[in-house]
Structure formats: structure tokens, C-alpha cells
Scaffold this motif. Sequence first.
Motif, short mmCIF file in Angstrom:
data_model
loop_
_atom_site.label_atom_id
_atom_site.label_comp_id
_atom_site.label_asym_id
_atom_site.label_seq_id
_atom_site.Cartn_x
_atom_site.Cartn_y
_atom_site.Cartn_z
N VAL A 69 45.71 10.53 32.43
CA VAL A 69 44.67 10.10 32.02
C VAL A 69 44.58 8.70 31.65
N GLY A 70 45.63 7.95 31.59
CA GLY A 70 45.50 6.49 31.87
C GLY A 70 45.62 5.88 33.19
N ILE A 71 46.23 6.68 34.00
CA ILE A 71 46.06 6.53 35.52
C ILE A 71 44.67 6.58 36.15
N ALA A 72 44.08 7.77 35.63
CA ALA A 72 42.69 8.02 35.84
C ALA A 72 41.61 7.01 35.53
N GLU A 73 41.70 6.53 34.17
CA GLU A 73 40.80 5.38 33.75
C GLU A 73 41.11 4.06 34.49
N ALA A 74 42.35 3.81 34.59
CA ALA A 74 42.79 2.50 35.47
C ALA A 74 42.31 2.58 36.80
N SER A 75 42.14 3.55 37.39
CA SER A 75 41.80 3.79 38.72
C SER A 75 40.13 3.94 38.81
N GLY A 76 39.49 3.87 37.72
CA GLY A 76 38.01 4.09 37.95
C GLY A 76 37.53 5.68 37.86
N PHE A 77 38.54 6.58 37.55
CA PHE A 77 38.00 8.03 37.48
C PHE A 77 37.54 8.37 36.25
N ALA A 78 36.30 9.08 36.31
CA ALA A 78 35.98 9.53 34.97
C ALA A 78 36.81 10.74 34.49
N VAL A 79 36.91 10.76 32.98
CA VAL A 79 37.52 11.83 32.45
C VAL A 79 36.69 12.70 31.53
N ASP A 80 36.33 13.90 31.59
CA ASP A 80 35.66 14.64 30.90
C ASP A 80 36.36 15.20 29.74
N ARG A 81 36.25 14.94 28.51
CA ARG A 81 36.76 15.20 27.21
C ARG A 81 36.20 16.61 26.34
N ARG A 82 35.25 17.00 27.15
CA ARG A 82 34.72 18.20 26.31
C ARG A 82 35.86 19.27 26.05
N ARG A 83 35.56 20.41 25.16
CA ARG A 83 36.23 21.03 24.97
C ARG A 83 36.21 22.35 26.06
N SER A 84 37.42 22.89 26.29
CA SER A 84 37.31 24.25 27.24
C SER A 84 36.33 25.24 26.71
N ALA A 85 36.04 26.08 27.35
CA ALA A 85 35.49 27.40 27.14
C ALA A 85 36.33 28.65 27.15
N TRP A 86 37.57 28.17 27.47
CA TRP A 86 38.56 29.61 27.61
C TRP A 86 38.50 30.67 26.30
N ASN A 87 38.46 30.17 25.24
CA ASN A 87 38.57 30.96 24.13
C ASN A 87 37.39 31.78 23.77
N GLN A 88 36.19 31.61 24.48
CA GLN A 88 34.74 32.21 24.37
C GLN A 88 34.82 33.44 25.40
N GLN A 89 34.03 34.68 24.84
CA GLN A 89 33.35 35.64 25.81
C GLN A 89 32.11 35.40 25.97
N TYR A 90 31.32 34.89 26.71
CA TYR A 90 29.85 34.73 26.68
C TYR A 90 29.44 35.95 26.27
#
Length: 414
Positions: A69-90
Amino acid sequence: MGIDWDVVIIGGGAAGIGAARRSADHGLSTLLLEASQRIGGRALTVNIAGHALDLGCGWLHSADRNPWVGIAEASGFAVDRRRSAWNQQYGDLGFSQAEQEAADEAYAAWHERLVSEPTPRDCAADALQPGGAWNAYLQAISGYISGASLERLSVADYLAYDRASTRYNWRVPAGYGTLVAAGLPATVALRVATPVEAIDLDVDGVSIVTRAGSITARSAILTVSTSVLAGGMIRLPASLDDWRHAAGSLPLGRNEKVFLEIVGNSPFEPETHVIGDPHDARTGSYYIRPFGRPVIEGFSGGEGARALAESGPAAGFVHAVDQLAALFGSEVRATLRPLAVSDWSRMEHVGGAYSYALPGCAGARDRLARPFDQRLFFAGEATERYDFSTAHGAYQSGLRAAEEVIAALGARAS
């Protein structure tokens, strides 16, 4: 014997890149050798039809303490912090709310038995309820997490990871593989398409034999997969038999991905998820329209991934479409197109997904991580006691091995 390098790193995945970054920071002359045509290892982003698809690792697990995460941000990569939908059954499609609650209860009860009722065999399957209605579901979960059935899984190893995980899972829209490959410092020499055939220990250091000739170094860091180590693809001195045996106790699981493109109108909502058939241990798990893209990422583990590898890509696409059509209706068949499929188990210089410990073999991780004769050092996700099976665990192991090299070289010089 003339010495070419302070340290040669064998393997250009997350562990090799971590070791290279730390070695370069300390001013060591460093060469990284990679057997394939690219760096990144089991982190691989491919760009198909304008979509960045992670065929390997895709989520920054334990993201609140994940160094990428720190490497990404220091290198200009966006990081998406949204919660995953794994535990959902649409829409509760094919998996009613009552069934989901029952499955969750079965998982919680199984997990509690692992913790409170240790089995003499250290085998996770021993904690299954005989004839349990949700045993196939638990096997599917084991396939996703470990790439193997519960019969082959060490309880101690599984719990070590489970207790260390923080449950934060973030993403890099540009692709985890893109981020990992971008992490190699420009000051580190790189040779791709250079498989190592043998490693010999000489009086002054290490001799590394490749098809292009031999390379000498004061030390070497071996970061290749346990499949490569145990399979004898690199000839090692007989004195390293214990390391090979440790690698054999930490086989690579089976995990594969199938990507489908969505075309035209469809019922697929962004950032949703379904499991194909919770009563089938081989079922796929489907993440729908990640980042809003017109893509479905299908994930198979354990026996499901084995079936995919054995049946081939075409059958894998058909299976994924069949499972989605069973949930969303047959009309969705016209909206789904094959996009990409992984094949990690057949990759010559990888041989699978990520490591798990066989019953009774959790201690093999520490045995594999030991330096040998202060000249040969070992890294890779399999050498991590708690963060194995992850790109951040691999990276951390590379840092650790590089620190061991730095200390050893300093001791030799004094």
C-alpha cells in the motif's frame, strides 16, 4: 575465483523484488535472475480489451499493514479502499438468506472446533461434522483460501494465517501485478529469460549456473516457488536436502481465474458477488463488474481449479457461463464473452498458486527460511510463518533475507 556480484537474487516475484529493494538501499551490487520473460512472479496483470486483469493475486490482503500500500501510494498508484463484496450473494440468487445463515453457522462451528478441539493428526478435515450439510461449502472455502481440500490442510498452519489476518482487503485499479513489477529499483541489474540450472558453493561464495554461463556472487537469495524447489528444477548441493524436503511439505495449492466480458444490457450490477453453487465443492466464486468495468472475474480453488486445469480453457468458460446462467437466467449467455483464463499449475517456473502446509508440517516454513552457510538465503511466501500465500508476505520475506545477507557480508568483512 573472481566475484561478479555481492548478491544474486533468483526469482523476480514479490520476494525477489523486496530483496532487491533492500539490497540496493544498502549499496550492494545486485543481480536479479528471472526464468520467465517478465518479472512479478505470481502477480501478473494483463491488459485485454482495455481491461487490467489480475491473473494472479489481485487483493492487498491485511491492507492496513500491507507494505505494498505504501509502495503504491509513493509510486503514484491509486488504492481502492472499498470493502469487498465477497460475503454477499447478490439478490440471494441460488443461495437463500436462510441457507447463507446456515452455511455461516457451519463455518463458525467448524472453525471453533479447530481452535478448541485440536486433532491429533493436525488435519482440518477432522473438524468437519460427519455428513454435514455444508461440508461441500467448507471445502469450497478451503479451496479459495488455501487452494487445497481440508484433508490436505494443517490446522496449525491455517490458524496461524487466520489469526494474523486483519480482514482489510483493498485493490489497485491498475493491477497488483503492475504494481509489483514496477517495484524493482532501476539500480538493480535484471536478466529475464534466464533460468538457473544449478547452484554450487565455492570457497569464496556461490556459483550460479545458467544456460548463458556461470555467475559468481558472495551470496545468493533463492525465492523460487516450493514446486520448483521440491521438483528439482534447480540442482542444489546434497547438503540442502532438508530445504528440499521442507519445500515438499509446503506444496502449492490450485487456484485459477476465468474472466468473462459483459456485452450489451445485462442484470449484472457493479461491485457485486455470487457463489455459483454453495453445495458443490468445485464451484466458482464470481466477482461482478469490479471497479464498474464490464467484466466478471471467476475464481476457482482446490478441486474446482484442478477440474479447470484438466478440462482446459474452453470448458472453463462454459462452466462459468453455465453457473451464472443458472443464477441470473439463460438470457445472460448472450451477454458473456470469454476474455482470459489463468493456468498457474502448468506454468513451468511456478507450478501452482500459493503454498499450504500438509498436516503436521507447519514447522516446515521455519525450516525453509533458514540461511545455509551464511551464503545461501531463502525467501518467498512459503517462508513466512503468518503471511504466507500473499504478495506482502513474499515481499516481507525478501526484506528479511536481504537483511540476513547484509549481516552475513558485514560479518565476513570484519
